[in-house]
Scaffold this motif. Structure first.
Motif, PDB file in Angstrom:
ATOM      1  N   UNK A  18       2.878 -23.503  -2.640  1.00 36.40           N
ATOM      2  CA  UNK A  18       1.391 -23.082  -2.587  1.00 36.40           C
ATOM      3  C   UNK A  18       0.981 -22.716  -1.181  1.00 36.40           C
ATOM      4  N   UNK A  19       1.751 -23.261  -0.042  1.00 38.56           N
ATOM      5  CA  UNK A  19       1.537 -22.753   1.328  1.00 38.56           C
ATOM      6  C   UNK A  19       2.156 -21.683   1.551  1.00 38.56           C
ATOM      7  N   UNK A  20       3.301 -21.397   1.117  1.00 38.81           N
ATOM      8  CA  UNK A  20       3.862 -20.197   1.390  1.00 38.81           C
ATOM      9  C   UNK A  20       3.045 -18.987   0.685  1.00 38.81           C
ATOM     10  N   UNK A  21       2.476 -19.024  -0.417  1.00 42.04           N
ATOM     11  CA  UNK A  21       2.005 -17.822  -1.025  1.00 42.04           C
ATOM     12  C   UNK A  21       0.392 -17.910  -0.317  1.00 42.04           C
ATOM     13  N   UNK A  22       0.025 -18.721   0.560  1.00 37.85           N
ATOM     14  CA  UNK A  22      -1.254 -18.364   1.344  1.00 37.85           C
ATOM     15  C   UNK A  22      -0.917 -17.598   2.577  1.00 37.85           C
ATOM     16  N   UNK A  23       0.481 -17.388   2.835  1.00 36.86           N
ATOM     17  CA  UNK A  23       0.647 -16.520   4.232  1.00 36.86           C
ATOM     18  C   UNK A  23       0.062 -15.268   4.125  1.00 36.86           C
ATOM     19  N   UNK A  24      -0.514 -14.725   5.230  1.00 32.75           N
ATOM     20  CA  UNK A  24      -0.936 -13.557   5.486  1.00 32.75           C
ATOM     21  C   UNK A  24      -0.235 -12.315   5.099  1.00 32.75           C
ATOM     22  N   UNK A  25       1.027 -12.487   5.641  1.00 35.06           N
ATOM     23  CA  UNK A  25       2.120 -11.433   5.553  1.00 35.06           C
ATOM     24  C   UNK A  25       3.287 -11.647   4.555  1.00 35.06           C
ATOM     25  N   UNK A  26       3.223 -11.401   3.428  1.00 30.43           N
ATOM     26  CA  UNK A  26       4.305 -11.708   2.334  1.00 30.43           C
ATOM     27  C   UNK A  26       5.247 -10.177   2.167  1.00 30.43           C
ATOM     28  N   UNK A  27       6.459 -10.442   2.060  1.00 32.34           N
ATOM     29  CA  UNK A  27       7.435  -9.303   1.904  1.00 32.34           C
ATOM     30  C   UNK A  27       7.974  -9.209   0.537  1.00 32.34           C
ATOM     31  N   UNK A  28       7.343 -10.049  -0.577  1.00 38.90           N
ATOM     32  CA  UNK A  28       8.195 -10.194  -1.765  1.00 38.90           C
ATOM     33  C   UNK A  28       8.468  -8.635  -2.434  1.00 38.90           C
ATOM     34  N   UNK A  29       7.380  -7.672  -1.981  1.00 40.80           N
ATOM     35  CA  UNK A  29       7.696  -6.497  -2.601  1.00 40.80           C
ATOM     36  C   UNK A  29       7.724  -5.206  -1.486  1.00 40.80           C
ATOM     37  N   UNK A  35       1.892  -6.430  -1.622  1.00 37.50           N
ATOM     38  CA  UNK A  35       2.153  -7.696  -2.141  1.00 37.50           C
ATOM     39  C   UNK A  35       1.184  -7.952  -3.381  1.00 37.50           C
ATOM     40  N   UNK A  36       1.808  -8.202  -4.465  1.00 37.58           N
ATOM     41  CA  UNK A  36       0.962  -8.479  -5.798  1.00 37.58           C
ATOM     42  C   UNK A  36       1.349 -10.025  -6.214  1.00 37.58           C
ATOM     43  N   UNK A  37       0.275 -10.870  -5.840  1.00 39.23           N
ATOM     44  CA  UNK A  37       0.483 -12.313  -5.968  1.00 39.23           C
ATOM     45  C   UNK A  37       0.819 -12.650  -7.594  1.00 39.23           C
ATOM     46  N   UNK A  38      -0.087 -11.847  -8.626  1.00 38.76           N
ATOM     47  CA  UNK A  38       0.382 -12.090 -10.000  1.00 38.76           C
ATOM     48  C   UNK A  38       1.740 -11.910 -10.143  1.00 38.76           C
ATOM     49  N   UNK A  39       1.982 -10.790  -9.846  1.00 39.68           N
ATOM     50  CA  UNK A  39       3.676 -10.346  -9.991  1.00 39.68           C
ATOM     51  C   UNK A  39       4.546 -11.124  -9.578  1.00 39.68           C
ATOM     52  N   UNK A  40       4.404 -11.788  -8.404  1.00 40.06           N
ATOM     53  CA  UNK A  40       5.157 -12.563  -7.603  1.00 40.06           C
ATOM     54  C   UNK A  40       5.509 -13.893  -8.485  1.00 40.06           C
TER      55      UNK A  40
END
Length: 124
Positions: A18-29, A35-40
């Motif tokens: 949960x903390x990780x997914x609140x980060x402002x810069x996520x590079x999963x895509x 970044x698409x939180x639902x897809x992630x």
């Protein structure tokens, strides 16, 4: 983060995820702007079930990859196994279960519980 990040994130404790997914810069895509939180979250849930995550041209056009987490004796992620290359998305997906098997085998050798064994983090 790509598929290796998703593989690691899938086996983090829920609070850490949960903390990780609140980060402002996520590079999963790849680019954080994509970044698409639902897809992630769906990708993470699928990785918990299948033990591998995919990056099918998400972070780099023409590059496909699959990754499996490697868990340590406390069943926390300590690393990952990744297979990446110029193979088609379909071929990369077919290699997913093989990479998952390698991740599980190495995790067991390091003392982790997997495949429904007591202490398996996917059972939680």
């Amino acid at each position: 983060y790509g598929c290796h990040g998703k593989a690691i994130a899938a086996f983090l404790p829920e609070k850490e995820l949960a903390v990780l997914l609140k980060d402002k810069k996520l590079y999963f895509q790849g680019d954080p702007a994509k970044f698409d939180k639902d897809k992630t979250i769906k990708d993470i849930e699928r990785c918990r079930k299948d033990w591998f995550a995919e990056d099918l041209e998400e972070t780099s056009p023409g590059l496909n990859a699959v990754a499996s987490p490697v868990l340590g004796p406390n069943s926390r992620p300590t690393g990952y196994i990744v297979l990446l290359g110029l193979a088609s998305a379909n071929t990369a997906h077919q290699y997913g279960p093989l990479v998952a098997g390698a991740g599980k085998d190495l995790s067991r050798k390091l003392g982790a519980k997997v495949d429904g064994e007591p202490g398996d983090p996917a059972r939680s």
